[in-house]
Design a protein around this motif. Structure first.
Motif, PDB file in Angstrom:
ATOM      1  N   SER A   2      18.691 -31.546  10.425  1.00 28.49           N
ATOM      2  CA  SER A   2      18.994 -30.160  10.811  1.00 28.49           C
ATOM      3  C   SER A   2      20.371 -29.742  10.295  1.00 28.49           C
ATOM      4  CB  SER A   2      18.960 -30.028  12.330  1.00 28.49           C
ATOM      5  OG  SER A   2      20.062 -30.703  12.872  1.00 28.49           O
ATOM      6  N   ILE A   3      20.511 -28.438  10.149  1.00 26.06           N
ATOM      7  CA  ILE A   3      21.797 -27.906   9.715  1.00 26.06           C
ATOM      8  C   ILE A   3      22.881 -28.286  10.723  1.00 26.06           C
ATOM      9  CG2 ILE A   3      23.064 -25.736   9.351  1.00 26.06           C
ATOM     10  CD1 ILE A   3      20.423 -24.714   8.104  1.00 26.06           C
ATOM     11  N   GLY A   4      22.524 -28.241  11.988  1.00 22.38           N
ATOM     12  CA  GLY A   4      23.476 -28.605  13.041  1.00 22.38           C
ATOM     13  C   GLY A   4      24.068 -30.000  12.830  1.00 22.38           C
ATOM     14  N   THR A  14      25.279 -24.447   5.665  1.00 22.73           N
ATOM     15  CA  THR A  14      25.479 -23.556   6.811  1.00 22.73           C
ATOM     16  C   THR A  14      24.188 -22.799   7.126  1.00 22.73           C
ATOM     17  OG1 THR A  14      27.050 -22.046   7.866  1.00 22.73           O
ATOM     18  CG2 THR A  14      26.367 -21.475   5.611  1.00 22.73           C
ATOM     19  N   TYR A  15      24.245 -21.991   8.161  1.00 27.21           N
ATOM     20  CA  TYR A  15      23.041 -21.291   8.605  1.00 27.21           C
ATOM     21  C   TYR A  15      22.716 -20.130   7.674  1.00 27.21           C
ATOM     22  CZ  TYR A  15      23.688 -24.094  12.740  1.00 27.21           C
ATOM     23  OH  TYR A  15      23.835 -25.167  13.584  1.00 27.21           O
ATOM     24  N   HIS A  16      21.435 -19.809   7.627  1.00 26.65           N
ATOM     25  CA  HIS A  16      20.981 -18.703   6.788  1.00 26.65           C
ATOM     26  C   HIS A  16      21.323 -17.376   7.469  1.00 26.65           C
ATOM     27  CE1 HIS A  16      18.377 -16.011   4.588  1.00 26.65           C
ATOM     28  NE2 HIS A  16      18.320 -16.947   3.665  1.00 26.65           N
ATOM     29  N   PRO A  17      21.752 -16.373   6.685  1.00 20.07           N
ATOM     30  CA  PRO A  17      22.079 -15.075   7.304  1.00 20.07           C
ATOM     31  C   PRO A  17      20.942 -14.503   8.151  1.00 20.07           C
ATOM     32  CG  PRO A  17      22.775 -15.091   5.004  1.00 20.07           C
ATOM     33  CD  PRO A  17      22.061 -16.392   5.248  1.00 20.07           C
ATOM     34  N   GLY A  54      20.887 -22.195   4.890  1.00 22.05           N
ATOM     35  CA  GLY A  54      19.612 -22.396   5.561  1.00 22.05           C
ATOM     36  C   GLY A  54      18.893 -23.668   5.152  1.00 22.05           C
ATOM     37  N   ALA A  55      17.850 -23.955   5.936  1.00 24.21           N
ATOM     38  CA  ALA A  55      17.168 -25.243   5.854  1.00 24.21           C
ATOM     39  C   ALA A  55      16.437 -25.467   4.533  1.00 24.21           C
ATOM     40  CB  ALA A  55      16.197 -25.355   7.024  1.00 24.21           C
ATOM     41  N   THR A  56      15.908 -24.396   3.945  1.00 24.84           N
ATOM     42  CA  THR A  56      15.137 -24.582   2.708  1.00 24.84           C
ATOM     43  C   THR A  56      16.049 -25.038   1.566  1.00 24.84           C
ATOM     44  OG1 THR A  56      13.544 -22.930   3.410  1.00 24.84           O
ATOM     45  CG2 THR A  56      13.597 -23.421   1.069  1.00 24.84           C
TER      46      THR A  56
HETATM   47  N1  URA Z   1      16.444 -23.007  10.379  1.00 24.41           N
HETATM   48  C1  URA Z   1      16.468 -22.411   9.163  1.00 24.41           C
HETATM   49  O1  URA Z   1      15.475 -22.369   8.460  1.00 24.41           O
HETATM   50  N2  URA Z   1      17.607 -21.848   8.742  1.00 24.41           N
HETATM   51  C2  URA Z   1      18.731 -21.858   9.465  1.00 24.41           C
HETATM   52  O2  URA Z   1      19.725 -21.337   9.011  1.00 24.41           O
HETATM   53  C3  URA Z   1      18.688 -22.496  10.725  1.00 24.41           C
HETATM   54  C4  URA Z   1      17.553 -23.063  11.154  1.00 24.41           C
END
Ligand code: URA
Ligand code: URA
Length: 321
Positions: free
Chosen positions: A270-272, A289-292, A257-259
């Motif tokens: 962005s994670i993307g 990767t993305y947060h669960p 995740g983003a944090t």
């Molecule tokens: N934004 C977040 O905070 N976490 C993610 O995994 C994707 C987008």
């Protein structure tokens, strides 16, 4: 310890570790296809399914574990004199606010940090590798400091307890989430609530047993109502995470995740845009990767996280290229 004693101890530790050659290598789980079917079925609800089908085929015949040339057998950095600042950084007495670009928003569109610090380049750990016993002691001390921390006024009065992190002190993998939720705040362990269930499934499908990874959060306390942490809170807490990483010196850091991405890579990209390749934090390879919790809301992204896990498995030699 003066610096000569410190150097001697570090050399002995290094020699010892080199002799042992101890590594936690993940083993593909015996029930891999079952586990995968479990979380892929959920994920396929929101996705086209094509990548998932191919993931499934690939996963049913995972390669036996074998270290690849990409995976260093034993990171053995030449022990360098330990700068005073480095010692301080692993034995934090009171975390000084970190002077990093502190972006103010979580949205992917948020501004990026200053160009010169991006992309991060591999740099050495600041301190020599420690023995398991030293790591346990250092983490124990740090945990006490985290428990005593009162820096975030808005959080301290709401938290039940701090959530430091759990896992083996000698590990190849550190997993980093964002902040404790209500269950974590109640139980004092990261990823034990609802997002922890999906987190566990992903780990199991990846063939990395949860008890072989060290799991920690970017923020050690639950923000009230699980709100997004402020820049100041992130800055307050970041030295603790940095100290944990310096003590553990993992080969791989997985940012969920983003944090976590913001704290580890110091970018609001962005994670993307960041996923799909390894980044660096000191000597560690960083996978993003993305947060669960996000995956629960956006199940179509599960196949992307699965691709990220496959990238890791390929790197580890546990998945066919
Ligand atoms: N934004 C977040 O905070 N976490 C993610 O995994 C994707 C987008
Ligand atoms: N989300 C996280 O990132 N960490 C936790 O511990 C719980 C939920």
């Amino acid at each position: 310890m003066d610096s000569d004693q410190w150097k001697l101890a570090s050399l002995q530790t290094l020699e010892y570790l080199q002799r042992l050659g101890v590594k936690h290598l993940p083993k593909p789980s015996a029930k891999l296809s079952e586990i995968l079917a479990d979380w892929v079925d959920v994920s396929s609800k929101g996705s086209s399914g094509t990548s998932i089908a191919s993931s499934r085929t690939q996963l049913q015949a995972p390669e036996p574990k074998q270290p690849t040339s990409q995976v260093p057998k034993q990171p053995a950095p030449a022990p360098a004199p330990v700068p005073v600042a480095a010692q301080v950084s692993t034995q934090v007495s009171a975390p000084a606010p970190v002077q990093v670009a502190a972006p103010s928003a979580m949205e992917p569109a948020a501004r990026s940090v200053a160009k010169p610090s991006w992309p991060p380049v591999e740099s050495p750990w600041m301190t020599p590798t420690r023995s398991a016993q030293d790591r346990s002691e250092a983490l124990g001390q740090l945990k006490l400091q985290v428990e005593a921390c009162r820096l975030c006024k808005d959080i301290v009065c709401h938290r039940r307890q701090t959530v430091f992190g759990v896992g083996p002190v000698t590990t190849r993998f550190v997993m980093i989430g964002d902040a404790p939720g209500p269950e974590e705040d109640r139980l004092g362990e990261p990823f034990v609530g609802s997002s922890g269930e999906l987190f566990d499934k992903i780990l199991r499908a990846t063939g990395i047993p949860r008890d072989q990874v060290y799991i920690l959060n970017t923020l050690k306390c639950r923000p009230p109502n699980n709100r997004v942490p402020s820049d100041m809170e992130l800055d307050n807490c970041r030295p603790y995470m940095e100290a944990q990483l310096e003590i553990l010196q993992p080969e791989y850091i997985i940012c969920w995740g983003a944090t976590a991405v913001r704290a580890v890579l110091q970018t609001t990209e962005s994670i993307g845009r960041l996923r799909g390749r390894f980044h660096c934090y000191k000597k560690a390879k960083v996978l993003v990767t993305y947060h669960p919790t996000y995956l629960e809301r956006a199940p179509e992204a599960k196949k992307l996280t699965w691709q990220d896990m496959q990238m890791l498995m390929r790197e580890l030699g546990t998945l066919k290229a």
